[in-house]
Design a protein around this motif. Structure first.
Motif, PDB file in Angstrom:
ATOM      1  N   THR A 183       0.811  -1.213   0.000  1.00 39.80           N
ATOM      2  CA  THR A 183       0.000   0.000   0.000  1.00 39.80           C
ATOM      3  C   THR A 183       0.848   1.268   0.000  1.00 39.80           C
ATOM      4  OG1 THR A 183      -0.217  -0.080   2.421  1.00 39.80           O
ATOM      5  CG2 THR A 183      -1.932  -1.165   1.099  1.00 39.80           C
ATOM      6  N   ALA A 184       1.998   1.250   0.656  1.00 38.11           N
ATOM      7  CA  ALA A 184       2.840   2.437   0.711  1.00 38.11           C
ATOM      8  C   ALA A 184       3.554   2.674  -0.613  1.00 38.11           C
ATOM      9  CB  ALA A 184       3.855   2.320   1.844  1.00 38.11           C
ATOM     10  N   HIS A 185       4.059   1.616  -1.238  1.00 38.28           N
ATOM     11  CA  HIS A 185       4.723   1.787  -2.527  1.00 38.28           C
ATOM     12  C   HIS A 185       3.739   2.291  -3.580  1.00 38.28           C
ATOM     13  CE1 HIS A 185       8.920   0.490  -2.202  1.00 38.28           C
ATOM     14  NE2 HIS A 185       8.508  -0.315  -1.231  1.00 38.28           N
ATOM     15  N   VAL A 201      -9.154  -6.701  -6.607  1.00 37.18           N
ATOM     16  CA  VAL A 201      -9.405  -7.548  -5.438  1.00 37.18           C
ATOM     17  C   VAL A 201      -9.524  -9.029  -5.803  1.00 37.18           C
ATOM     18  CG1 VAL A 201     -11.929  -7.279  -5.489  1.00 37.18           C
ATOM     19  CG2 VAL A 201     -10.751  -7.707  -3.302  1.00 37.18           C
ATOM     20  N   ASN A 202      -9.995  -9.333  -6.990  1.00 35.77           N
ATOM     21  CA  ASN A 202     -10.144 -10.734  -7.385  1.00 35.77           C
ATOM     22  C   ASN A 202      -8.832 -11.366  -7.836  1.00 35.77           C
ATOM     23  OD1 ASN A 202     -12.939 -10.844  -6.878  1.00 35.77           O
ATOM     24  ND2 ASN A 202     -13.382  -9.894  -8.851  1.00 35.77           N
ATOM     25  N   ARG A 203      -7.770 -10.547  -7.885  1.00 34.33           N
ATOM     26  CA  ARG A 203      -6.453 -11.070  -8.265  1.00 34.33           C
ATOM     27  C   ARG A 203      -5.447 -10.935  -7.121  1.00 34.33           C
ATOM     28  NH1 ARG A 203      -4.672  -9.051 -14.165  1.00 34.33           N
ATOM     29  NH2 ARG A 203      -2.876 -10.374 -13.596  1.00 34.33           N
ATOM     30  N   ILE A 204      -5.940 -10.697  -5.927  1.00 32.60           N
ATOM     31  CA  ILE A 204      -5.062 -10.479  -4.781  1.00 32.60           C
ATOM     32  C   ILE A 204      -5.057 -11.715  -3.871  1.00 32.60           C
ATOM     33  CG2 ILE A 204      -4.707  -9.118  -2.687  1.00 32.60           C
ATOM     34  CD1 ILE A 204      -5.862  -6.707  -4.172  1.00 32.60           C
ATOM     35  N   PRO A 205      -3.953 -12.470  -3.869  1.00 34.12           N
ATOM     36  CA  PRO A 205      -3.850 -13.612  -2.950  1.00 34.12           C
ATOM     37  C   PRO A 205      -3.142 -13.264  -1.647  1.00 34.12           C
ATOM     38  CG  PRO A 205      -2.098 -13.751  -4.561  1.00 34.12           C
ATOM     39  CD  PRO A 205      -2.862 -12.476  -4.866  1.00 34.12           C
ATOM     40  N   TYR A 206      -2.591 -12.041  -1.589  1.00 34.01           N
ATOM     41  CA  TYR A 206      -1.702 -11.695  -0.490  1.00 34.01           C
ATOM     42  C   TYR A 206      -1.565 -10.179  -0.449  1.00 34.01           C
ATOM     43  CZ  TYR A 206       2.638 -12.135   2.367  1.00 34.01           C
ATOM     44  OH  TYR A 206       3.592 -12.067   3.342  1.00 34.01           O
ATOM     45  N   VAL A 207      -1.392  -9.615   0.760  1.00 34.68           N
ATOM     46  CA  VAL A 207      -1.393  -8.159   0.921  1.00 34.68           C
ATOM     47  C   VAL A 207      -0.251  -7.718   1.826  1.00 34.68           C
ATOM     48  CG1 VAL A 207      -2.721  -6.168   1.743  1.00 34.68           C
ATOM     49  CG2 VAL A 207      -3.916  -8.077   0.650  1.00 34.68           C
ATOM     50  N   HIS A 208       0.379  -6.600   1.463  1.00 32.80           N
ATOM     51  CA  HIS A 208       1.332  -5.917   2.334  1.00 32.80           C
ATOM     52  C   HIS A 208       0.718  -4.598   2.791  1.00 32.80           C
ATOM     53  CE1 HIS A 208       5.482  -7.764   1.019  1.00 32.80           C
ATOM     54  NE2 HIS A 208       4.680  -8.646   1.576  1.00 32.80           N
ATOM     55  N   PHE A 209       0.568  -4.431   4.090  1.00 33.62           N
ATOM     56  CA  PHE A 209       0.157  -3.146   4.671  1.00 33.62           C
ATOM     57  C   PHE A 209       1.405  -2.396   5.140  1.00 33.62           C
ATOM     58  CE2 PHE A 209      -4.528  -3.656   6.300  1.00 33.62           C
ATOM     59  CZ  PHE A 209      -4.977  -3.635   4.993  1.00 33.62           C
ATOM     60  N   LYS A 210       1.525  -1.163   4.698  1.00 35.48           N
ATOM     61  CA  LYS A 210       2.620  -0.294   5.122  1.00 35.48           C
ATOM     62  C   LYS A 210       2.115   1.135   5.032  1.00 35.48           C
ATOM     63  CE  LYS A 210       6.548  -1.115   3.171  1.00 35.48           C
ATOM     64  NZ  LYS A 210       7.528  -1.121   2.035  1.00 35.48           N
ATOM     65  N   ASP A 211       2.312   1.933   6.078  1.00 37.44           N
ATOM     66  CA  ASP A 211       1.821   3.306   6.055  1.00 37.44           C
ATOM     67  C   ASP A 211       2.841   4.231   5.408  1.00 37.44           C
ATOM     68  OD1 ASP A 211      -0.122   5.235   6.397  1.00 37.44           O
ATOM     69  OD2 ASP A 211      -0.422   4.796   8.517  1.00 37.44           O
ATOM     70  N   TYR A 212       2.360   5.408   5.000  1.00 37.46           N
ATOM     71  CA  TYR A 212       3.204   6.339   4.245  1.00 37.46           C
ATOM     72  C   TYR A 212       2.773   7.767   4.533  1.00 37.46           C
ATOM     73  CZ  TYR A 212       5.537   8.477   0.192  1.00 37.46           C
ATOM     74  OH  TYR A 212       6.326   9.247  -0.625  1.00 37.46           O
ATOM     75  N   GLY A 213       3.755   8.631   4.756  1.00 39.88           N
ATOM     76  CA  GLY A 213       3.454  10.037   4.974  1.00 39.88           C
ATOM     77  C   GLY A 213       4.719  10.868   4.960  1.00 39.88           C
ATOM     78  N   SER A 214       4.635  12.067   4.386  1.00 40.49           N
ATOM     79  CA  SER A 214       5.779  12.989   4.305  1.00 40.49           C
ATOM     80  C   SER A 214       7.002  12.333   3.679  1.00 40.49           C
ATOM     81  CB  SER A 214       6.133  13.516   5.701  1.00 40.49           C
ATOM     82  OG  SER A 214       5.034  14.189   6.268  1.00 40.49           O
ATOM     83  N   GLY A 215       6.758  11.490   2.683  1.00 43.10           N
ATOM     84  CA  GLY A 215       7.855  10.860   1.963  1.00 43.10           C
ATOM     85  C   GLY A 215       8.523   9.712   2.684  1.00 43.10           C
ATOM     86  N   SER A 216       7.918   9.209   3.769  1.00 40.21           N
ATOM     87  CA  SER A 216       8.537   8.147   4.557  1.00 40.21           C
ATOM     88  C   SER A 216       7.580   6.989   4.778  1.00 40.21           C
ATOM     89  CB  SER A 216       8.979   8.675   5.930  1.00 40.21           C
ATOM     90  OG  SER A 216       9.937   9.701   5.795  1.00 40.21           O
ATOM     91  N   PHE A 217       8.138   5.787   4.909  1.00 43.84           N
ATOM     92  CA  PHE A 217       7.374   4.619   5.309  1.00 43.84           C
ATOM     93  C   PHE A 217       7.247   4.629   6.827  1.00 43.84           C
ATOM     94  CE2 PHE A 217       9.421   2.572   1.393  1.00 43.84           C
ATOM     95  CZ  PHE A 217       8.373   2.969   0.579  1.00 43.84           C
ATOM     96  N   LEU A 218       6.046   4.323   7.326  1.00 48.57           N
ATOM     97  CA  LEU A 218       5.734   4.503   8.743  1.00 48.57           C
ATOM     98  C   LEU A 218       4.968   3.308   9.302  1.00 48.57           C
ATOM     99  CD1 LEU A 218       4.383   8.154   8.375  1.00 48.57           C
ATOM    100  CD2 LEU A 218       6.603   7.520   9.359  1.00 48.57           C
ATOM    101  N   PRO A 219       4.978   3.143  10.634  1.00 48.54           N
ATOM    102  CA  PRO A 219       4.092   2.140  11.241  1.00 48.54           C
ATOM    103  C   PRO A 219       2.632   2.461  10.925  1.00 48.54           C
ATOM    104  CG  PRO A 219       5.729   2.905  12.833  1.00 48.54           C
ATOM    105  CD  PRO A 219       5.823   3.821  11.644  1.00 48.54           C
ATOM    106  N   LEU A 220       1.797   1.460  10.955  1.00 43.79           N
ATOM    107  CA  LEU A 220       0.385   1.653  10.626  1.00 43.79           C
ATOM    108  C   LEU A 220      -0.252   2.650  11.584  1.00 43.79           C
ATOM    109  CD1 LEU A 220      -0.834  -1.965   9.787  1.00 43.79           C
ATOM    110  CD2 LEU A 220       0.527  -0.371   8.415  1.00 43.79           C
ATOM    111  N   GLY A 221      -1.045   3.556  11.007  1.00 41.72           N
ATOM    112  CA  GLY A 221      -1.732   4.564  11.799  1.00 41.72           C
ATOM    113  C   GLY A 221      -0.997   5.881  11.906  1.00 41.72           C
ATOM    114  N   GLU A 222       0.243   5.929  11.416  1.00 50.25           N
ATOM    115  CA  GLU A 222       1.031   7.150  11.550  1.00 50.25           C
ATOM    116  C   GLU A 222       1.175   7.902  10.235  1.00 50.25           C
ATOM    117  OE1 GLU A 222       4.721   6.457  13.546  1.00 50.25           O
ATOM    118  OE2 GLU A 222       3.741   5.823  15.407  1.00 50.25           O
TER     119      GLU A 222
END
Length: 282
Positions: A183-185, A201-222
């Motif tokens: 999600t962040a990329h 969604v019908n072609r997604i077997p697997y998901v990466h959750f990653k947060d993003y803000g101000s040009g940086s990858f962040l913990p979820l919710g930040e």
């Protein structure tokens, strides 16, 4: 849904130096301790791990040590992340030599997913034919994954020929491989991760959750990501697979994992969907 975590936070996103002169040895490699990562990920409340290919291959000659590590901390090997240039014909066989070694070992450890990134950007710029070459390679990855009972998916990534929304759409039209949305990329490349998940969604077997803000990858919710809406789309479409949280680097890896786990539990109520395995192979 089951919740996993990538071990690359313990050491960061780097690579194996042997790859500079030997394409067949060009692995991703996080330089931190995989053992510490597994201990911390278990402590933070996740059910499984994803590894870089290079970190997995460190156990090629000592498989029982890795098996014991997973068993001791009640973890499942969810998948392994690998990648290649995929567009240069002269090195393609060496790239697939590496990917097959990784897939074979991942399968031996009962992994479920083979995730690949790649599609090199040439020094002279992207050629139109590079998308066809990448698509052909991804179809070959899918065939190889099936050989080892792994579910293949393509991971769009900054720095490749598939970082922008229109580039992702193009490669998805040319290949039948599944999509692992990071999600962040996707956001960093100018896309909308929620719209992407809805579209594919019908072609997604697997998901990466990653947060993003101000040009940086962040913990979820930040950051900026609307994980509540993404989780709703997945649930509404009966997604029951793994969501793996990823954070390429963080000063305190365990704390980063805990922040994201608490967010998922408290804000998205994903705890009720998590299944902690009670033994290896579940």
């Amino acid at each position: 849904m089951k919740l996993g975590y990538q071990t690359n936070t313990w050491g960061g996103v780097v690579g194996h130096p042997a790859g500079v002169t030997s394409v067949k040895d060009l692995y991703y490699l996080a330089y931190g301790s995989t053992e510490q990562a597994v201990r911390d990920i278990s402590k933070a409340g996740y059910a499984g791990i994803e590894l870089f290919d290079g970190n997995l291959m460190q156990y090629e000659d000592r498989p029982q040590i890795f098996e014991n590590l997973l068993t001791e901390h009640n973890q499942k090997l969810v998948g392994v992340y690998t990648g290649a240039n995929f567009i240069y014909r002269d090195i393609l066989e060496d790239e697939f030599h590496k990917i097959e070694k990784v897939a074979k070992l991942a399968s031996a450890f009962q992994a479920e997913h083979l995730v690949v990134g790649g599609g090199a950007v040439r020094a002279s710029g992207i050629l139109d034919s590079d998308y066809k070459a990448l698509a052909e390679s991804l179809n070959r990855v899918a065939e190889l994954a099936a050989k080892y009972n792994l579910r293949p998916s393509y991971h769009p990534h900054l720095g490749t020929i598939v970082e922008k929304p229109e580039q992702l759409d193009r490669i998805m039209e040319l290949t039948s491989i599944g999509l692992c949305p990071d999600t962040a990329h996707i956001e960093a490349g100018g896309g909308d991760p929620l719209a992407t998940i809805k579209k594919y969604v019908n072609r997604i077997p697997y998901v990466h959750f990653k947060d993003y803000g101000s040009g940086s990858f962040l913990p979820l919710g930040e950051g900026n990501q609307n994980f509540r809406a993404m989780a709703a789309v997945l649930r509404d479409n009966h997604y029951s697979g793994w969501i793996t949280v990823e954070l390429d680097s963080y000063e305190d890896p365990l704390n980063g994992a805990v922040i994201s786990r608490n967010y998922l539990r408290e804000q998205l109520n994903l705890n009720e969907y998590q299944t902690i395995p009670t033994g290896r192979g579940e």
